[in-house]
Design a protein around this motif. Structure first.
Motif, PDB file in Angstrom:
ATOM      1  N   THR A 184      -6.574 -11.075  -8.354  1.00  0.00           N
ATOM      2  CA  THR A 184      -7.421 -10.361  -7.409  1.00  0.00           C
ATOM      3  C   THR A 184      -8.729 -11.120  -7.235  1.00  0.00           C
ATOM      4  OG1 THR A 184      -6.483  -8.244  -8.054  1.00  0.00           O
ATOM      5  CG2 THR A 184      -8.581  -8.184  -6.911  1.00  0.00           C
ATOM      6  N   LEU A 185      -9.058 -11.436  -5.982  1.00  0.00           N
ATOM      7  CA  LEU A 185     -10.312 -12.107  -5.656  1.00  0.00           C
ATOM      8  C   LEU A 185     -11.265 -11.093  -5.045  1.00  0.00           C
ATOM      9  CD1 LEU A 185      -8.943 -15.309  -3.901  1.00  0.00           C
ATOM     10  CD2 LEU A 185      -9.737 -15.095  -6.251  1.00  0.00           C
ATOM     11  N   ASN A 186     -12.513 -11.117  -5.481  1.00  0.00           N
ATOM     12  CA  ASN A 186     -13.546 -10.285  -4.889  1.00  0.00           C
ATOM     13  C   ASN A 186     -14.399 -11.169  -4.001  1.00  0.00           C
ATOM     14  OD1 ASN A 186     -12.893  -7.806  -6.154  1.00  0.00           O
ATOM     15  ND2 ASN A 186     -13.742  -8.606  -8.051  1.00  0.00           N
ATOM     16  N   ILE A 187     -14.428 -10.843  -2.709  1.00  0.00           N
ATOM     17  CA  ILE A 187     -15.102 -11.656  -1.711  1.00  0.00           C
ATOM     18  C   ILE A 187     -16.245 -10.860  -1.110  1.00  0.00           C
ATOM     19  CG2 ILE A 187     -14.806 -12.882   0.473  1.00  0.00           C
ATOM     20  CD1 ILE A 187     -11.816 -13.077  -0.216  1.00  0.00           C
ATOM     21  N   SER A 188     -17.373 -11.513  -0.934  1.00  0.00           N
ATOM     22  CA  SER A 188     -18.506 -10.904  -0.252  1.00  0.00           C
ATOM     23  C   SER A 188     -18.429 -11.326   1.216  1.00  0.00           C
ATOM     24  CB  SER A 188     -19.814 -11.385  -0.876  1.00  0.00           C
ATOM     25  OG  SER A 188     -20.898 -10.759  -0.254  1.00  0.00           O
ATOM     26  N   VAL A 189     -18.424 -10.352   2.117  1.00  0.00           N
ATOM     27  CA  VAL A 189     -18.232 -10.615   3.540  1.00  0.00           C
ATOM     28  C   VAL A 189     -19.502 -10.269   4.313  1.00  0.00           C
ATOM     29  CG1 VAL A 189     -16.864 -10.034   5.583  1.00  0.00           C
ATOM     30  CG2 VAL A 189     -15.783 -10.082   3.338  1.00  0.00           C
ATOM     31  N   ALA A 190     -19.872 -11.122   5.249  1.00  0.00           N
ATOM     32  CA  ALA A 190     -20.971 -10.866   6.172  1.00  0.00           C
ATOM     33  C   ALA A 190     -20.396 -10.983   7.576  1.00  0.00           C
ATOM     34  CB  ALA A 190     -22.097 -11.869   5.969  1.00  0.00           C
ATOM     35  N   ALA A 191     -20.433  -9.896   8.335  1.00  0.00           N
ATOM     36  CA  ALA A 191     -19.838  -9.870   9.672  1.00  0.00           C
ATOM     37  C   ALA A 191     -20.908  -9.547  10.715  1.00  0.00           C
ATOM     38  CB  ALA A 191     -18.731  -8.832   9.734  1.00  0.00           C
ATOM     39  N   ASP A 192     -20.894 -10.301  11.812  1.00  0.00           N
ATOM     40  CA  ASP A 192     -21.870 -10.078  12.875  1.00  0.00           C
ATOM     41  C   ASP A 192     -21.563  -8.818  13.668  1.00  0.00           C
ATOM     42  OD1 ASP A 192     -23.369 -12.310  12.261  1.00  0.00           O
ATOM     43  OD2 ASP A 192     -22.223 -13.605  13.588  1.00  0.00           O
ATOM     44  N   LYS A 193     -20.304  -8.638  14.015  1.00  0.00           N
ATOM     45  CA  LYS A 193     -19.920  -7.512  14.875  1.00  0.00           C
ATOM     46  C   LYS A 193     -18.945  -6.618  14.119  1.00  0.00           C
ATOM     47  CE  LYS A 193     -20.468 -10.394  18.918  1.00  0.00           C
ATOM     48  NZ  LYS A 193     -19.819 -11.054  20.030  1.00  0.00           N
ATOM     49  N   ALA A 194     -19.481  -5.628  13.417  1.00  0.00           N
ATOM     50  CA  ALA A 194     -18.643  -4.705  12.668  1.00  0.00           C
ATOM     51  C   ALA A 194     -19.322  -3.349  12.636  1.00  0.00           C
ATOM     52  CB  ALA A 194     -18.421  -5.217  11.253  1.00  0.00           C
ATOM     53  N   ASP A 195     -18.517  -2.306  12.480  1.00  0.00           N
ATOM     54  CA  ASP A 195     -19.019  -0.941  12.408  1.00  0.00           C
ATOM     55  C   ASP A 195     -19.146  -0.563  10.929  1.00  0.00           C
ATOM     56  OD1 ASP A 195     -19.748   1.664  12.913  1.00  0.00           O
ATOM     57  OD2 ASP A 195     -17.700   2.338  13.310  1.00  0.00           O
ATOM     58  N   ALA A 196     -20.376  -0.475  10.439  1.00  0.00           N
ATOM     59  CA  ALA A 196     -20.614  -0.192   9.022  1.00  0.00           C
ATOM     60  C   ALA A 196     -20.082   1.176   8.612  1.00  0.00           C
ATOM     61  CB  ALA A 196     -22.106  -0.292   8.714  1.00  0.00           C
ATOM     62  N   ALA A 218     -22.770  -6.289   5.771  1.00  0.00           N
ATOM     63  CA  ALA A 218     -22.313  -6.910   4.532  1.00  0.00           C
ATOM     64  C   ALA A 218     -21.490  -5.901   3.737  1.00  0.00           C
ATOM     65  CB  ALA A 218     -23.500  -7.385   3.714  1.00  0.00           C
ATOM     66  N   PHE A 219     -20.359  -6.366   3.179  1.00  0.00           N
ATOM     67  CA  PHE A 219     -19.515  -5.513   2.353  1.00  0.00           C
ATOM     68  C   PHE A 219     -18.669  -6.368   1.422  1.00  0.00           C
ATOM     69  CE2 PHE A 219     -17.236  -6.393   6.231  1.00  0.00           C
ATOM     70  CZ  PHE A 219     -15.918  -6.609   5.859  1.00  0.00           C
ATOM     71  N   GLY A 220     -18.092  -5.748   0.409  1.00  0.00           N
ATOM     72  CA  GLY A 220     -17.231  -6.445  -0.539  1.00  0.00           C
ATOM     73  C   GLY A 220     -15.770  -6.181  -0.220  1.00  0.00           C
ATOM     74  N   LEU A 221     -14.925  -7.168  -0.486  1.00  0.00           N
ATOM     75  CA  LEU A 221     -13.506  -7.069  -0.168  1.00  0.00           C
ATOM     76  C   LEU A 221     -12.695  -7.587  -1.350  1.00  0.00           C
ATOM     77  CD1 LEU A 221     -11.868  -6.318   2.422  1.00  0.00           C
ATOM     78  CD2 LEU A 221     -11.796  -8.740   2.925  1.00  0.00           C
ATOM     79  N   SER A 222     -11.690  -6.831  -1.785  1.00  0.00           N
ATOM     80  CA  SER A 222     -10.758  -7.265  -2.842  1.00  0.00           C
ATOM     81  C   SER A 222      -9.472  -7.728  -2.179  1.00  0.00           C
ATOM     82  CB  SER A 222     -10.441  -6.125  -3.797  1.00  0.00           C
ATOM     83  OG  SER A 222     -11.548  -5.801  -4.565  1.00  0.00           O
ATOM     84  N   VAL A 223      -9.084  -8.964  -2.474  1.00  0.00           N
ATOM     85  CA  VAL A 223      -7.870  -9.544  -1.909  1.00  0.00           C
ATOM     86  C   VAL A 223      -6.955  -9.949  -3.051  1.00  0.00           C
ATOM     87  CG1 VAL A 223      -6.947 -11.409  -0.488  1.00  0.00           C
ATOM     88  CG2 VAL A 223      -9.169 -10.412   0.068  1.00  0.00           C
ATOM     89  N   THR A 224      -5.708  -9.508  -3.007  1.00  0.00           N
ATOM     90  CA  THR A 224      -4.731  -9.861  -4.028  1.00  0.00           C
ATOM     91  C   THR A 224      -3.922 -11.057  -3.561  1.00  0.00           C
ATOM     92  OG1 THR A 224      -4.604  -7.553  -4.696  1.00  0.00           O
ATOM     93  CG2 THR A 224      -2.825  -8.985  -5.425  1.00  0.00           C
ATOM     94  N   VAL A 225      -3.909 -12.099  -4.397  1.00  0.00           N
ATOM     95  CA  VAL A 225      -3.174 -13.330  -4.089  1.00  0.00           C
ATOM     96  C   VAL A 225      -2.002 -13.419  -5.050  1.00  0.00           C
ATOM     97  CG1 VAL A 225      -3.315 -15.829  -3.920  1.00  0.00           C
ATOM     98  CG2 VAL A 225      -5.307 -14.426  -3.344  1.00  0.00           C
ATOM     99  N   PRO A 226      -0.759 -13.402  -4.540  1.00  0.00           N
ATOM    100  CA  PRO A 226       0.403 -13.488  -5.431  1.00  0.00           C
ATOM    101  C   PRO A 226       0.549 -14.894  -6.015  1.00  0.00           C
ATOM    102  CG  PRO A 226       1.102 -13.459  -3.153  1.00  0.00           C
ATOM    103  CD  PRO A 226      -0.378 -13.264  -3.148  1.00  0.00           C
ATOM    104  N   ALA A 227       1.037 -14.964  -7.245  1.00  0.00           N
ATOM    105  CA  ALA A 227       1.287 -16.245  -7.908  1.00  0.00           C
ATOM    106  C   ALA A 227       2.781 -16.514  -7.930  1.00  0.00           C
ATOM    107  CB  ALA A 227       0.722 -16.222  -9.314  1.00  0.00           C
ATOM    108  N   THR A 228       3.155 -17.723  -8.257  1.00  0.00           N
ATOM    109  CA  THR A 228       4.569 -18.102  -8.249  1.00  0.00           C
ATOM    110  C   THR A 228       5.360 -17.443  -9.375  1.00  0.00           C
ATOM    111  OG1 THR A 228       4.043 -20.060  -9.549  1.00  0.00           O
ATOM    112  CG2 THR A 228       4.131 -20.313  -7.155  1.00  0.00           C
ATOM    113  N   LYS A 229       4.710 -17.082 -10.472  1.00  0.00           N
ATOM    114  CA  LYS A 229       5.406 -16.480 -11.608  1.00  0.00           C
ATOM    115  C   LYS A 229       5.409 -14.961 -11.552  1.00  0.00           C
ATOM    116  CE  LYS A 229       4.568 -20.352 -14.645  1.00  0.00           C
ATOM    117  NZ  LYS A 229       4.024 -20.803 -15.907  1.00  0.00           N
ATOM    118  N   GLY A 230       5.015 -14.385 -10.451  1.00  0.00           N
ATOM    119  CA  GLY A 230       5.047 -12.942 -10.310  1.00  0.00           C
ATOM    120  C   GLY A 230       3.731 -12.249 -10.608  1.00  0.00           C
ATOM    121  N   ASP A 231       2.837 -12.945 -11.281  1.00  0.00           N
ATOM    122  CA  ASP A 231       1.523 -12.364 -11.541  1.00  0.00           C
ATOM    123  C   ASP A 231       0.683 -12.446 -10.271  1.00  0.00           C
ATOM    124  OD1 ASP A 231       2.295 -12.040 -14.153  1.00  0.00           O
ATOM    125  OD2 ASP A 231       1.380 -13.909 -14.833  1.00  0.00           O
ATOM    126  N   ALA A 232      -0.260 -11.544 -10.150  1.00  0.00           N
ATOM    127  CA  ALA A 232      -1.149 -11.559  -8.989  1.00  0.00           C
ATOM    128  C   ALA A 232      -2.589 -11.684  -9.467  1.00  0.00           C
ATOM    129  CB  ALA A 232      -0.978 -10.296  -8.173  1.00  0.00           C
TER     130      ALA A 232
END
Length: 73
Positions: free
Chosen positions: A45-57, A29-43
């Motif tokens: 930022t979404l903070n997503i909680s990720v759970a992965a079965d096969k990942a190297d912590a 489990a880890f947190g991920l910040s993703v930036t989503v651009p908007a049409t007016k130039g503003d962006a």
């Protein structure tokens, strides 16, 4: 509620840790910040909680840019 799987590329904002489900299966489990651009130039930022079965912590440290498949819903 909408459920979906998406592929995103973001920056790890919370270091990964190994956890276990009630069934005893382990996942990373880890947190991920993703930036989503908007049409007016503003962006937005979404903070997503990720759970992965096969990942190297150990490789998922804060500040690292990583691609991830996220299940939303």
């Amino acid at each position: 509620m909408i459920k979906c799987n998406v592929k995103v590329c973001g920056i790890v904002n919370r270091a990964a840790c190994v956890r276990q489900t009630s069934d005893g299966k382990s996942f990373v489990a880890f947190g991920l910040s993703v930036t989503v651009p908007a049409t007016k130039g503003d962006a937005v930022t979404l903070n997503i909680s990720v759970a992965a079965d096969k990942a190297d912590a150990a490789s998922l440290t804060e500040g690292r840019r990583v691609p991830s498949t996220v299940c939303c819903g």
